[in-house]
Design a protein around this motif. Structure first.
Motif, PDB file in Angstrom:
ATOM      1  N   LEU A   1       1.017  -1.310  -0.049  1.00 34.14           N
ATOM      2  CA  LEU A   1      -0.096   0.073   0.058  1.00 34.14           C
ATOM      3  C   LEU A   1       0.758   1.272   0.011  1.00 34.14           C
ATOM      4  O   LEU A   1       0.463   2.167  -0.712  1.00 34.14           O
TER       5      LEU A   1
ATOM      6  N   THR B   1      -7.603   0.682   1.088  1.00 31.61           N
ATOM      7  CA  THR B   1      -6.859   0.772   2.621  1.00 31.61           C
ATOM      8  C   THR B   1      -7.756   0.312   3.625  1.00 31.61           C
ATOM      9  O   THR B   1      -7.158  -0.378   4.644  1.00 31.61           O
TER      10      THR B   1
ATOM     11  N   GLY C   1      -0.134   5.491   5.161  1.00 31.25           N
ATOM     12  CA  GLY C   1      -0.384   5.481   3.887  1.00 31.25           C
ATOM     13  C   GLY C   1      -0.444   6.716   3.324  1.00 31.25           C
ATOM     14  O   GLY C   1       0.488   7.472   2.211  1.00 31.25           O
TER      15      GLY C   1
END
Length: 549
Positions: free
Chosen positions: A342, A445, A461
């Motif tokens: 990610l 996510t 992230g």
């Protein structure tokens, strides 16, 4: 599916969800304005050196006598003659000055204020030797977003989504308003940094609070709605900036409404899923009963009790009492794989996105028109992304959006400079794909990380995304080597990062994981399914062989 069943019992996507989602996403209209605000507040107008104070500018040709010209006959932006020069030809043949000794603009600059009556560039002379300070202001804003993603993502897992949102609204309102009244450039940069921090928290908690209150079948709709609101914010910025071109008034106009958001955010209901993952079953019960009452499900809410919740949420209570730290993202193998993959997706999306959208003046047409076009392309791009997310899944949507964006940018790198229509069209198409990628990765996510560390994961992230947005302007400097080098870099990164989606699980139709154990179980189930498919191949081959005999 225990918690999803509870949500359906108290009304699913009922009146409460509709009201809270609307109120939570409304501030995103102005968050889009803040992210690209400096395209307008820090626009660079045409400028040239100011002559000495005793120059009689009312006399014909007196100003021109101080200004050297380039090959196209335009006044130099950063140089003037040490003394007035007259009678020498322009490069285009007209009579003026031309070859005397020059010096920097020691008396300041004269700006063309026909398009922008006031910008921070004009007010603090961020041109010529000080031009790097203009980009510094935007970079410091992005540094603030990076810090906010790390700090407020972690705080939201510790203190709850609602409390952090309330704080973020107040911080944005105060810091944005103070930036509008900043007396000098350092103070302006400081308040912009604080605004970036709080807006990062708003972005993260907006998605999480909404997703955690919505049933499984509506999560993609909520994620797409958030993306569309952000896109509408880009239209809003173009209109507001055109109507209010003075930078201080524009800065104030996009900041003051956050005081209203701060006031009504006190009526938000905290995520019951977060309460349960924190082991606070009494508050989980109160939140669910309150939502049931708002949704007109009083009987269903009254049927809930501590015993019912203990039975329904037994797994969450036994496995999710502790608060996971950010180190869990690296310590646990299952989370480590998610975090690394990610991180690549977040970085690549933001890196290429801001490489395209933060240079609107470079297109050579109206900055307001380009802002509208860049906002308009998001509408069909996010619609297509939504259809792919809902029909084929999150993983194909994420891979396709990044891959197509990278390809468009790479092709743009080999298109001749004089084909402006083709280049602009490819840039707009690439920007639309990157907008769809942003839309998908927020949802993806949030669905991959467990509840106990979801905000921390989203925060990390977003942190990598901010690193991408900070590095992106530096890459544009490679144009001095060759004009297309930045485009090759902006295109290659998302193409390479799209491969990371192959290592992520699909979440379409799957319940949100609440604990790290849920993530481990999901990984184990995928491994078992692969082994079963491998075992089925020789069995099928053997059966076909027997049929042949």
């Amino acid at each position: 599916m225990a918690f999803n069943d509870l949500l359906l019992q108290v009304g699913g996507a009922g009146r409460f969800q509709q009201i809270q989602v609307t109120l939570v996403v409304l501030p995103l209209l102005l968050m889009a304005s803040h992210n690209t605000l400096q395209n307008f507040t820090a626009a660079v107008p045409t400028h040239h050196c100011r002559p000495p104070a005793d120059t009689n500018l009312s006399k014909d040709g007196e100003l021109d006598a101080w200004l050297p010209r380039d090959r196209q006959g335009r006044p130099e932006s950063c140089l003037r003659f040490t003394s007035p020069q007259r009678g020498l030809p322009f490069p285009n043949g007209t009579e003026t000055n031309g070859t005397g000794a020059t010096e920097p603009c020691t008396h300041g600059w004269i700006y063309d204020n026909s398009t922008f009556p006031s910008t921070i560039v004009m007010e603090w002379d961020l041109v010529c030797s000080r031009r790097a300070l203009r980009q510094l202001a935007q970079s410091l804003y992005m540094v603030g977003v990076l810090l906010g993603a790390m700090i407020f993502g972690h705080l939201a897992d510790r203190l709850g989504r609602r409390k952090v949102l309330i704080l973020n609204y107040l911080q944005t309102a105060v810091s944005g308003t103070c930036a509008a009244f900043a007396p000098n450039f350092p103070v302006y940069c400081a308040f912009r940094l604080l605004s970036g921090m709080s807006l990062a928290g708003i972005s993260l908690n907006c998605m999480t609070l909404n997703v955690e209150w919505m049933p499984i079948h509506t999560r993609a709709c909520v994620g797409t709605l958030i993306g569309y609101v952000y896109s509408l914010g880009q239209f809003l910025l173009a209109g507001v900036a055109y109507a209010v071109p003075h930078w201080r008034y524009l800065q104030l106009l996009v900041s003051v409404p956050f005081f209203a958001f701060f006031i009504y955010s006190w009526f938000f209901i905290e995520s019951a899923r977060w309460y349960s993952s924190s082991g606070r079953l009494d508050l989980t019960l109160k939140a669910l009963q309150r939502v049931a009452w708002i949704n007109g499900k009083q009987e269903e809410g009254a049927s809930l009790s501590m015993e019912v919740l203990r039975a329904s949420l037994q797994k969450e209570l036994t496995l999710g009492k502790g608060q996971a730290s950010a180190m869990e993202l690296l310590r646990c193998p299952a989370l480590r794989r998610l975090f690394l993959c990610l991180s690549m997706l977040w970085f690549a999306t933001s890196f290429a996105y801001y490489g395209l959208v933060m240079d609107l003046q470079g297109f050579g047409v109206s900055i307001y028109l380009i802002q509208v076009i860049f906002g308009a392309v998001d509408l069909p791009a996010k619609l297509v992304g939504f259809l792919v997310i809902n029909s084929m899944g999150r993983r194909p949507a994420q891979m396709a959006s990044l891959l197509l964006a990278g390809i468009c940018i790479l092709i743009n790198g080999v298109v001749p400079q004089d084909q402006s229509i083709v280049r602009t069209s490819l840039a707009v198409l690439g920007k639309g794909c990157l907008a769809a990628s942003f839309n998908c990765i927020f949802l993806y996510t949030g669905e991959l990380y467990p509840t106990m560390i979801r905000q921390t994961g989203l925060g990390m992230g977003s942190t990598l995304a901010r690193v991408g947005s900070i590095v992106s302007p530096l890459v544009s400097m490679t144009a001095e080597i060759y004009p297309s080098v930045p485009l090759f870099i902006y295109g290659a990164v998302p193409v390479a990062a799209s491969a990371a989606t192959a290592f992520l699980p699909e979440t379409l139709g799957q319940p949100l994981p609440d604990t790290v154990q849920d993530v481990e179980n999901r990984r184990g189930k995928r491994r078992q399914q692969r082994q079963e498919r491998k075992q089925m191949v020789p069995l099928q081959a053997s059966a076909q062989a027997k049929d042949g005999l």
